[in-house]
Design a protein around this motif. Sequence first.
Motif, PDB file in Angstrom:
ATOM      1  N   VAL A   1       4.001   5.642  -5.604  1.00 59.36           N
ATOM      2  CA  VAL A   1       4.066   5.614  -7.070  1.00 59.36           C
ATOM      3  C   VAL A   1       3.011   6.531  -7.678  1.00 59.36           C
ATOM      4  CG1 VAL A   1       3.663   4.140  -9.085  1.00 59.36           C
ATOM      5  CG2 VAL A   1       5.164   3.368  -7.259  1.00 59.36           C
ATOM      6  N   VAL A   2       1.800   6.494  -7.146  1.00 59.98           N
ATOM      7  CA  VAL A   2       0.741   7.366  -7.660  1.00 59.98           C
ATOM      8  C   VAL A   2       1.101   8.830  -7.434  1.00 59.98           C
ATOM      9  CG1 VAL A   2      -1.664   8.075  -7.302  1.00 59.98           C
ATOM     10  CG2 VAL A   2      -1.093   5.650  -7.500  1.00 59.98           C
ATOM     11  N   ALA A   3       1.611   9.152  -6.250  1.00 64.03           N
ATOM     12  CA  ALA A   3       1.999  10.531  -5.951  1.00 64.03           C
ATOM     13  C   ALA A   3       3.109  10.996  -6.893  1.00 64.03           C
ATOM     14  CB  ALA A   3       2.442  10.652  -4.496  1.00 64.03           C
TER      15      ALA A   3
ATOM     16  N   THR B   1       3.824   9.817  -9.835  1.00 63.95           N
ATOM     17  CA  THR B   1       3.260   9.903 -11.186  1.00 63.95           C
ATOM     18  C   THR B   1       2.546  11.225 -11.385  1.00 63.95           C
ATOM     19  OG1 THR B   1       3.015   7.499 -11.278  1.00 63.95           O
ATOM     20  CG2 THR B   1       1.694   8.783 -12.819  1.00 63.95           C
ATOM     21  N   LEU B   2       1.757  11.635 -10.401  1.00 64.59           N
ATOM     22  CA  LEU B   2       1.037  12.902 -10.501  1.00 64.59           C
ATOM     23  C   LEU B   2       2.001  14.092 -10.532  1.00 64.59           C
ATOM     24  CD1 LEU B   2      -1.956  12.194  -8.102  1.00 64.59           C
ATOM     25  CD2 LEU B   2      -2.004  12.338 -10.606  1.00 64.59           C
TER      26      LEU B   2
ATOM     27  N   LEU C   1       2.400   1.709  -3.487  1.00 57.54           N
ATOM     28  CA  LEU C   1       1.413   2.158  -4.471  1.00 57.54           C
ATOM     29  C   LEU C   1       1.064   3.632  -4.298  1.00 57.54           C
ATOM     30  CD1 LEU C   1      -0.984  -0.922  -4.698  1.00 57.54           C
ATOM     31  CD2 LEU C   1       0.684  -0.134  -6.386  1.00 57.54           C
ATOM     32  N   ILE C   2       0.907   4.066  -3.057  1.00 63.12           N
ATOM     33  CA  ILE C   2       0.611   5.481  -2.794  1.00 63.12           C
ATOM     34  C   ILE C   2       1.771   6.350  -3.271  1.00 63.12           C
ATOM     35  CG2 ILE C   2       0.336   7.178  -0.941  1.00 63.12           C
ATOM     36  CD1 ILE C   2      -1.339   5.025   0.529  1.00 63.12           C
TER      37      ILE C   2
ATOM     38  N   GLN D   1       0.837  -1.202   0.000  1.00 63.35           N
ATOM     39  CA  GLN D   1       0.000   0.000   0.000  1.00 63.35           C
ATOM     40  C   GLN D   1       0.876   1.257   0.000  1.00 63.35           C
ATOM     41  OE1 GLN D   1      -2.372   0.502   3.520  1.00 63.35           O
ATOM     42  NE2 GLN D   1      -3.797   1.865   2.504  1.00 63.35           N
TER      43      GLN D   1
ATOM     44  N   TRP E   1       3.651  14.129 -13.988  1.00 68.06           N
ATOM     45  CA  TRP E   1       2.651  14.568 -14.969  1.00 68.06           C
ATOM     46  C   TRP E   1       2.471  16.088 -14.905  1.00 68.06           C
ATOM     47  CZ3 TRP E   1      -2.167  16.782 -13.849  1.00 68.06           C
ATOM     48  CH2 TRP E   1      -2.962  17.033 -14.979  1.00 68.06           C
TER      49      TRP E   1
END
Length: 61
Positions: free
Chosen positions: A36-38, A40-41, A33-34, A30, A44
Amino acid sequence: MNLIQYFRDAREELSRVTWPSRQDVLEGTQAVLIFVVALTLIVWALDLLFGTAIKAALAWR
């Protein structure tokens, strides 16, 4: 050391390993994943910002 002895030793070492619990693995997954998402944002948003700035600079000429 022959191959059979190597596998015996490896098996013995694996029996001494303290494996993480299912809960520890889920918590670690978890967190990754958090993260990686952060990231990625963030990448971006920076790509969008710099892309827009470069387009504006090139159009300004």
